[in-house]
Scaffold this active site. Sequence first.
Site, PDB file in Angstrom:
ATOM      1  N   CYS A 127      28.266  81.088  76.464  1.00  0.00           N
ATOM      2  CA  CYS A 127      28.934  82.385  76.673  1.00  0.00           C
ATOM      3  C   CYS A 127      28.365  83.161  77.845  1.00  0.00           C
ATOM      4  CB  CYS A 127      28.855  83.238  75.405  1.00  0.00           C
ATOM      5  SG  CYS A 127      27.182  83.812  75.043  1.00  0.00           S
ATOM      6  N   ASP A 167      -2.980  48.378  67.186  1.00  0.00           N
ATOM      7  CA  ASP A 167      -2.660  48.769  68.552  1.00  0.00           C
ATOM      8  C   ASP A 167      -3.772  49.652  69.109  1.00  0.00           C
ATOM      9  OD1 ASP A 167      -1.299  48.823  70.873  1.00  0.00           O
ATOM     10  OD2 ASP A 167       0.365  50.068  70.164  1.00  0.00           O
ATOM     11  N   SER A 209      -7.427  36.313  75.047  1.00  0.00           N
ATOM     12  CA  SER A 209      -6.209  37.016  74.654  1.00  0.00           C
ATOM     13  C   SER A 209      -5.536  36.193  73.557  1.00  0.00           C
ATOM     14  CB  SER A 209      -5.318  37.132  75.881  1.00  0.00           C
ATOM     15  OG  SER A 209      -4.156  37.817  75.563  1.00  0.00           O
ATOM     16  N   LEU A 210      -4.372  36.588  73.132  1.00  0.00           N
ATOM     17  CA  LEU A 210      -3.629  35.819  72.130  1.00  0.00           C
ATOM     18  C   LEU A 210      -2.279  35.429  72.698  1.00  0.00           C
ATOM     19  CD1 LEU A 210      -4.168  37.991  68.920  1.00  0.00           C
ATOM     20  CD2 LEU A 210      -5.095  35.715  69.327  1.00  0.00           C
ATOM     21  N   GLU A 257      -3.202  39.066  59.613  1.00  0.00           N
ATOM     22  CA  GLU A 257      -3.839  40.379  59.760  1.00  0.00           C
ATOM     23  C   GLU A 257      -2.928  41.305  60.538  1.00  0.00           C
ATOM     24  OE1 GLU A 257      -7.450  39.690  61.961  1.00  0.00           O
ATOM     25  OE2 GLU A 257      -8.225  38.266  60.489  1.00  0.00           O
ATOM     26  N   TYR A 266     -12.770  42.219  63.260  1.00  0.00           N
ATOM     27  CA  TYR A 266     -11.975  41.062  62.868  1.00  0.00           C
ATOM     28  C   TYR A 266     -12.532  39.718  63.337  1.00  0.00           C
ATOM     29  CZ  TYR A 266      -9.782  42.253  67.393  1.00  0.00           C
ATOM     30  OH  TYR A 266      -9.551  42.585  68.698  1.00  0.00           O
ATOM     31  N   ARG A 277     -13.256  44.883  76.707  1.00  0.00           N
ATOM     32  CA  ARG A 277     -12.949  43.505  77.038  1.00  0.00           C
ATOM     33  C   ARG A 277     -12.941  43.256  78.549  1.00  0.00           C
ATOM     34  NH1 ARG A 277      -7.502  40.433  75.253  1.00  0.00           N
ATOM     35  NH2 ARG A 277      -6.594  41.905  76.699  1.00  0.00           N
ATOM     36  N   CYS A 286      29.882  84.332  70.688  1.00  0.00           N
ATOM     37  CA  CYS A 286      29.630  83.199  71.582  1.00  0.00           C
ATOM     38  C   CYS A 286      30.532  82.033  71.192  1.00  0.00           C
ATOM     39  CB  CYS A 286      28.166  82.798  71.484  1.00  0.00           C
ATOM     40  SG  CYS A 286      27.796  81.250  72.302  1.00  0.00           S
ATOM     41  N   LYS A 319      -1.858  43.530  63.453  1.00  0.00           N
ATOM     42  CA  LYS A 319      -2.323  43.589  64.845  1.00  0.00           C
ATOM     43  C   LYS A 319      -2.450  45.064  65.213  1.00  0.00           C
ATOM     44  CE  LYS A 319      -1.388  41.669  69.429  1.00  0.00           C
ATOM     45  NZ  LYS A 319      -1.765  42.858  70.171  1.00  0.00           N
ATOM     46  N   CYS A 345      20.834  82.506  71.162  1.00  0.00           N
ATOM     47  CA  CYS A 345      21.919  83.311  71.697  1.00  0.00           C
ATOM     48  C   CYS A 345      22.359  84.191  70.540  1.00  0.00           C
ATOM     49  CB  CYS A 345      23.079  82.414  72.143  1.00  0.00           C
ATOM     50  SG  CYS A 345      24.542  83.391  72.561  1.00  0.00           S
ATOM     51  N   ASP A 386       3.986  48.975  76.330  1.00  0.00           N
ATOM     52  CA  ASP A 386       3.721  47.553  76.141  1.00  0.00           C
ATOM     53  C   ASP A 386       4.996  46.724  76.128  1.00  0.00           C
ATOM     54  OD1 ASP A 386       1.220  48.407  75.929  1.00  0.00           O
ATOM     55  OD2 ASP A 386       0.824  47.582  73.936  1.00  0.00           O
ATOM     56  N   LYS A 435      -3.904  33.549  62.033  1.00  0.00           N
ATOM     57  CA  LYS A 435      -5.027  32.718  62.492  1.00  0.00           C
ATOM     58  C   LYS A 435      -5.251  31.582  61.505  1.00  0.00           C
ATOM     59  CE  LYS A 435      -7.350  36.900  64.122  1.00  0.00           C
ATOM     60  NZ  LYS A 435      -8.448  37.861  63.907  1.00  0.00           N
ATOM     61  N   CYS A 451      22.948  81.877  78.011  1.00  0.00           N
ATOM     62  CA  CYS A 451      23.549  80.917  77.098  1.00  0.00           C
ATOM     63  C   CYS A 451      24.531  80.035  77.866  1.00  0.00           C
ATOM     64  CB  CYS A 451      24.267  81.660  75.981  1.00  0.00           C
ATOM     65  SG  CYS A 451      25.263  80.575  74.946  1.00  0.00           S
ATOM     66  N   LYS A 488       4.729  39.711  67.627  1.00  0.00           N
ATOM     67  CA  LYS A 488       4.869  41.117  68.044  1.00  0.00           C
ATOM     68  C   LYS A 488       6.170  41.697  67.492  1.00  0.00           C
ATOM     69  CE  LYS A 488       3.198  42.696  71.828  1.00  0.00           C
ATOM     70  NZ  LYS A 488       2.330  43.785  72.217  1.00  0.00           N
ATOM     71  N   ASP A 507       5.398  43.505  78.305  1.00  0.00           N
ATOM     72  CA  ASP A 507       5.585  42.193  77.691  1.00  0.00           C
ATOM     73  C   ASP A 507       6.864  41.530  78.196  1.00  0.00           C
ATOM     74  OD1 ASP A 507       3.267  42.625  76.364  1.00  0.00           O
ATOM     75  OD2 ASP A 507       4.194  43.108  74.435  1.00  0.00           O
ATOM     76  N   GLU A 519     -11.252  45.986  66.866  1.00  0.00           N
ATOM     77  CA  GLU A 519     -10.336  46.872  67.572  1.00  0.00           C
ATOM     78  C   GLU A 519     -10.746  48.327  67.377  1.00  0.00           C
ATOM     79  OE1 GLU A 519      -8.217  45.096  69.183  1.00  0.00           O
ATOM     80  OE2 GLU A 519      -6.522  46.363  69.773  1.00  0.00           O
TER      81      GLU A 519
HETATM   82  S1  IVH Z   1      -8.083  38.346  67.248  1.00  0.00           S
HETATM   83  C1  IVH Z   1      -9.209  35.217  70.394  1.00  0.00           C
HETATM   84  N1  IVH Z   1      -7.186  40.040  65.489  1.00  0.00           N
HETATM   85  O1  IVH Z   1      -4.803  41.927  70.173  1.00  0.00           O
HETATM   86  C2  IVH Z   1      -8.605  36.160  69.403  1.00  0.00           C
HETATM   87  N2  IVH Z   1      -6.922  40.565  67.786  1.00  0.00           N
HETATM   88  O2  IVH Z   1      -3.276  40.443  72.179  1.00  0.00           O
HETATM   89  C3  IVH Z   1      -9.130  37.506  69.560  1.00  0.00           C
HETATM   90  N3  IVH Z   1      -5.866  42.722  68.203  1.00  0.00           N
HETATM   91  O3  IVH Z   1      -7.385  41.384  72.456  1.00  0.00           O
HETATM   92  C4  IVH Z   1      -8.310  38.537  68.975  1.00  0.00           C
HETATM   93  N4  IVH Z   1      -5.607  43.293  66.096  1.00  0.00           N
HETATM   94  O4  IVH Z   1      -7.342  43.608  71.178  1.00  0.00           O
HETATM   95  C5  IVH Z   1      -7.329  39.765  66.797  1.00  0.00           C
HETATM   96  N5  IVH Z   1      -6.476  41.493  63.813  1.00  0.00           N
HETATM   97  C6  IVH Z   1      -6.620  41.200  65.109  1.00  0.00           C
HETATM   98  C7  IVH Z   1      -6.182  42.088  66.116  1.00  0.00           C
HETATM   99  C8  IVH Z   1      -6.351  41.717  67.454  1.00  0.00           C
HETATM  100  C9  IVH Z   1      -5.438  43.670  67.346  1.00  0.00           C
HETATM  101  C10 IVH Z   1      -5.768  42.815  69.666  1.00  0.00           C
HETATM  102  C11 IVH Z   1      -7.056  42.480  70.381  1.00  0.00           C
HETATM  103  C12 IVH Z   1      -6.712  41.329  71.262  1.00  0.00           C
HETATM  104  C13 IVH Z   1      -5.240  41.518  71.431  1.00  0.00           C
HETATM  105  C14 IVH Z   1      -4.582  40.225  71.845  1.00  0.00           C
END
Ligand code: IVH
Length: 680
Positions: free
Chosen positions: A417, A124, A90-91, A120, A231, A143, A437, A122, A432, A41, A296, A414, A320, A45, A179
């Site tokens: 030696c 993975d 996405s975020l 919260e 979430y 998704r 040696c 995040k 060895c 990632d 959020k 080895c 991140k 990114d 998730e």
């Molecule tokens: S909220 C519109 N909360 O991060 C907001 N996402 O990069 C929807 N993810 O697609 C996502 N932990 O797969 C939210 N506590 C969390 C999360 C979370 C992991 C992931 C999720 C999302 C991605 C966005």
Amino acid sequence: MSEPVATEPPEELAARAEALRELVRYHSERYFVDDAPEIPDGDFDALVAELEAIESSHPDLADPTSPTRRVGGSVAATFSEVRHRSPMMSLDKTTSYEELLAWGRRIERYVGAAVGFTCEPKIDGLAMSLLYEDGRLARAATRGDGTVGEDVTANVATVAAVPRVLAAPAPRVVEVRGEMYMSVPAFEALNRRQSAAGARSFVNPRNAAAGSLRQKDPGVTASRQLDFWAYQVGEVVGGPSFERHGQTLEWLRRLGFPVNPHTELVGTLEEVDAYCRRWEADRHRLDYEIDGVVVKLDDLAQRAELGSTSRAPRWAIAYKFPPEERTTLLRDIMVSVGRTGKATPFAVLEPVSVGGARISMATLHNEDQVLAKDVRPGDTVVVRRAGDVIPEVRGPVLALRPAGLAPWSFPERCPSCGERLVRLEGESDTFCVNLDCPGQRVQRIAHFASRPAMDIEHLGERSVAQFVRAGLLRDVADIYALTPDGVAGLEGWGGTSVANLMAAVDASRARPLANLLVGLSIRHLGATGSAALAAAFGHLDRLLGATAEEIGAVEGVGTVIADSVVGFFSLQRNRDVVERLRLAGVNFEGAGEPQLPQVLSGKSVVVTGTLEGWSREEAEAAIIARGGRSPGSVSKRTAVVVAGSEPGAAKLARAAELGVPVVGEAAFAALLDTGELPAG
Ligand code: IVH
């Protein structure tokens, strides 16, 4: 990432933007469609960030079809398509605290009223949509590209953390988002099973979760221990309505969903900042991987007011953490021979910055590990460095493997030696066994002279190597046959330094038996075991005459050490060395020197990070010499944690949790002197 943008000529920039778009599209496909990301990632990114920087600073170079305007990939052919009732967005992401706070201030300014932020972890893993009708799981979907995902209901229905039936009273329809992930222990267990079955191991838990979710046979998914955190609530028909995100999470909990307990509602940006920093340091305390924090807006009406862009809501942002995984070129696999003769393969890497350090080498542990990972010189590999854990090569990026790359095989001889290497039946390590040696010779002799052993000043590894090359040293007993005349002719050795060395050698004859035992480099026997044996037997001759049972009966010494000690002294060559040490006047008794005051008696002191004045071994030896213990992890019995530079985040977090004091190097010196921490 964005700095070079402004200076490049426009044609080159346009070409770079186009190349980046292509790369981002390609890697999104690998990630979203194939579940087989080729790059970590962090790398991905970085590509997106570079592209975004070009597009925003040069609007003329922007492209309406750019992947920066879309959420992700599309749908693979194996599973049937599901159109999401509302898009799975996405975020927006940031890797800088300034940007995070700037975002927060914009929100505060826009909303005007009091603002609450939910923070919260995040997770993975993979975003999932779970649709419940009349309280029953009706459909589970990935998704996909945010609009259309894949139907994975049969597989998700096997995941214990996902309720198949909701706790009453359930609404007519509810879509729950969250998730799907795999915990680190489940991931490690899976990889052990994979390698026992001769199957390829997974590179990381997210990869393993994705692979496990998209199985044709739900039975396979069921065996993989997937987990879930809810979430977000999507569409609801016939259910309660809410004003705050926190209330929706509470409701999800009541419906039977796991909701992350580390979620926190805060009222200020300082608290948002503190939450992110805390979890950045503590991320490894969790038994699942998180790659950041999602912040959020808590108030749902305020969210509606802010709305979304085409790909992400304006009311949330992902901070991140710096990536702990990167790819780099595996230039070579080499084998080093340590002082016990163990031949350890290690990766020689194109240097890469990961987890806050520059990595150019990483151990590969042993032959089986190399084979299980199937890494080959010439491969692009995923390198991971997490917390204070030593850097690790996780696996190859198969898609980037050049054609015809030969598998690596362990050398038969080895590297030092040239003698044949030995791997015993049932053992994972290769050795060895040639005591002469030269690879082992320098390190063994240098270890004998080091501080935890015979503590011979002026006889470090460089000097030992020099004396070995000059033919003055072949084994540790030769140290006592060094003469001023023999050394004086060598480069860098003048009258004073020769005299100092001779005095240091002479002084070392009086070291206690425990130090001598440490110095002999007997496999498995460290400072603690040596101290126990010296105390129990009192004289080297009594230890030489003891059986493995007698040795193994000593408290703190098990059969592994006992067998190793007996094996060591049963070799005639080693006996000869012992006799020459005796003739040289080296002390064989337990208390050859007044013992240090036992100021740390019964105390457990954990050392983490790099100290300036002590190596890790020396620090531990200093603790043990004063009656203390120095285990590798923090527990409620730990009296104090000594932290140098780059300390282990997990250890610090554990210490904080248990209320164990954490001190620096100055306090450590005082502790060794008095057994007490300095006041203040
Ligand atoms: S909220 C519109 N909360 O991060 C907001 N996402 O990069 C929807 N993810 O697609 C996502 N932990 O797969 C939210 N506590 C969390 C999360 C979370 C992991 C992931 C999720 C999302 C991605 C966005």
